[in-house]
Scaffold this active site. Structure first.
Site, PDB file in Angstrom:
ATOM      1  N   TYR A 101     -11.813  19.294 -28.505  1.00 41.63           N
ATOM      2  CA  TYR A 101     -12.436  20.220 -29.457  1.00 41.63           C
ATOM      3  C   TYR A 101     -12.703  19.516 -30.780  1.00 41.63           C
ATOM      4  O   TYR A 101     -12.239  18.401 -31.017  1.00 41.63           O
ATOM      5  CB  TYR A 101     -11.540  21.437 -29.676  1.00 41.63           C
ATOM      6  CG  TYR A 101     -10.335  21.196 -30.564  1.00 41.63           C
ATOM      7  CD1 TYR A 101     -10.318  21.648 -31.882  1.00 41.63           C
ATOM      8  CD2 TYR A 101      -9.213  20.512 -30.089  1.00 41.63           C
ATOM      9  CE1 TYR A 101      -9.222  21.428 -32.704  1.00 41.63           C
ATOM     10  CE2 TYR A 101      -8.117  20.294 -30.900  1.00 41.63           C
ATOM     11  CZ  TYR A 101      -8.124  20.751 -32.212  1.00 41.63           C
ATOM     12  OH  TYR A 101      -7.034  20.523 -33.022  1.00 41.63           O
ATOM     13  N   LYS A 142      -8.504  14.393 -29.699  1.00 37.97           N
ATOM     14  CA  LYS A 142      -8.450  15.765 -30.214  1.00 37.97           C
ATOM     15  C   LYS A 142      -8.508  16.724 -29.026  1.00 37.97           C
ATOM     16  O   LYS A 142      -9.507  17.414 -28.781  1.00 37.97           O
ATOM     17  CB  LYS A 142      -9.582  16.017 -31.207  1.00 37.97           C
ATOM     18  CG  LYS A 142      -9.308  17.191 -32.156  1.00 37.97           C
ATOM     19  CD  LYS A 142     -10.295  17.201 -33.297  1.00 37.97           C
ATOM     20  CE  LYS A 142     -10.094  18.380 -34.233  1.00 37.97           C
ATOM     21  NZ  LYS A 142      -8.824  18.314 -34.980  1.00 37.97           N
ATOM     22  N   GLU A 180       2.241  12.553 -38.590  1.00 37.57           N
ATOM     23  CA  GLU A 180       1.307  13.428 -39.295  1.00 37.57           C
ATOM     24  C   GLU A 180       1.906  14.816 -39.372  1.00 37.57           C
ATOM     25  O   GLU A 180       3.069  15.030 -39.015  1.00 37.57           O
ATOM     26  CB  GLU A 180      -0.055  13.447 -38.595  1.00 37.57           C
ATOM     27  CG  GLU A 180      -0.002  13.810 -37.127  1.00 37.57           C
ATOM     28  CD  GLU A 180      -1.345  13.618 -36.435  1.00 37.57           C
ATOM     29  OE1 GLU A 180      -2.327  13.256 -37.092  1.00 37.57           O
ATOM     30  OE2 GLU A 180      -1.401  13.854 -35.204  1.00 37.57           O
ATOM     31  N   LEU A 208      -3.943  11.420 -35.090  1.00 39.85           N
ATOM     32  CA  LEU A 208      -5.341  11.807 -35.013  1.00 39.85           C
ATOM     33  C   LEU A 208      -6.061  11.339 -36.269  1.00 39.85           C
ATOM     34  O   LEU A 208      -5.627  11.643 -37.381  1.00 39.85           O
ATOM     35  CB  LEU A 208      -5.456  13.329 -34.881  1.00 39.85           C
ATOM     36  CG  LEU A 208      -6.885  13.863 -34.828  1.00 39.85           C
ATOM     37  CD1 LEU A 208      -7.586  13.399 -33.555  1.00 39.85           C
ATOM     38  CD2 LEU A 208      -6.904  15.376 -34.937  1.00 39.85           C
TER      39      LEU A 208
END
Length: 297
Positions: free
Chosen positions: A32, A149, A182, A206
């Site tokens: 996505y 992702k 993250e 990411l």
């Protein structure tokens, strides 16, 4: 009624349906993107579509649309929404299979879905109402290919829920080596002295579009007072930082002033954040203004 795009058709959102045999539903087998749009113009769209290309190729799904076809879909949906600033969500799954099997059959037609929603977004440098956010640290429980992702976001959901239940805005994830990866849905920056550091793009992280833009803005400043480091950041460094930020396409750049119930630095939004957030807003405002002036009357 709100319209969405599903498999080549623009239809009312309430009428959009996907088969229970879709591999996205069965296996989270898909990827996505989330793209902000200002004055109905997608922001950094080529970078987002390039990341989509990478995610799909990494899970061996051929991108079902060319970039110009994606742009036509975005333009039509953005035009139908009453909000000037919007968020585009797109999702591509491997498609509908005849039965539930971990092996995917050949020749599946990918499922393609796009929708937009209103986006509350700043387009100025007035930071008088900006407040510091809170975060907790927690063990990173995600899979090893976080650079994709993918729609398999259950670990991220659990991390975000844990932060909510702890009264925090975000969870910052720590790997087995005691290093920052993250946030549950964001990238992380720290400031110590004149160094701005963020973990490098690799499989556990990411590559955020906002993260990359901040780095571009810093690298384009030949007279910068800051040293930019793309390196692993330890949990101790995180807690000892003068400033901590989280970034994403919809959050943009958010200052963390309370981490694990302890103040970050002086417990206030730091001077470096104001500087970098100002640069980011000026860049965004310039592009948005140019796009708006070029819109047909």
């Amino acid at each position: 009624m709100t319209q969405v795009y599903l498999n080549g058709h623009f239809i009312n959102q309430q009428d959009a349906m996907v088969s229970v045999m879709d591999r996205g539903f069965m296996f989270a087998d898909g990827a996505y993107e989330v793209i902000p749009a200002f004055y109905r113009v997608p922001f950094r769209v080529e970078q987002h579509l390039a990341r989509l290309d990478f995610s799909l190729s990494s899970i061996r799904i051929e991108n079902p649309l060319k970039h110009e076809e994606w742009l036509r879909v975005f333009a039509k949906l953005l035009a139908q929404n009453s909000s000037e600033h919007q968020s585009i969500y797109l999702q591509v799954t491997r498609g509908v299979a005849p039965d539930r099997n971990h092996l995917w059959p050949k020749g599946l037609e990918p499922t393609v879905f796009v929708m937009t929603s209103p986006l509350q977004m700043k387009l100025d440098e007035d930071f008088s109402h900006v407040q510091g956010m809170t975060a907790i640290t927690t063990e990173d429980l995600r899979w090893k290919r976080c650079d994709i992702k993918a729609i398999a976001l259950l670990p991220n959901v659990l991390h975000r829920q844990r932060a909510e239940e702890a009264g925090a805005d975000e969870a910052i994830l720590i790997n087995e080596q005691g290093q920052v990866t993250e946030g549950s849905s964001s990238n992380v920056f720290i400031v110590k002295g004149n160094e701005i550091a963020t973990p490098p793009k690799d499989m556990p992280i990411l590559g955020g579009i906002t993260r990359d833009l901040i780095i571009e803005l810093l690298q384009s400043d030949a007279k910068s007072n800051y040293t930019l480091s793309e390196r692993m950041v330890s949990q101790d460094e995180l807690h000892e930082a003068d400033e901590v930020w989280i970034t994403s396409s919809t959050k943009e750049i958010c200052p963390i002033t309370l981490l694990d119930n302890q103040p970050v630095g002086k417990g206030k939004i730091g001077a470096v954040w104001y500087d970098i957030a100002g640069r980011y807003q000026r860049y965004k405002l310039q592009l948005a203004t140019e796009h708006r002036e070029n819109l047909p009357t």
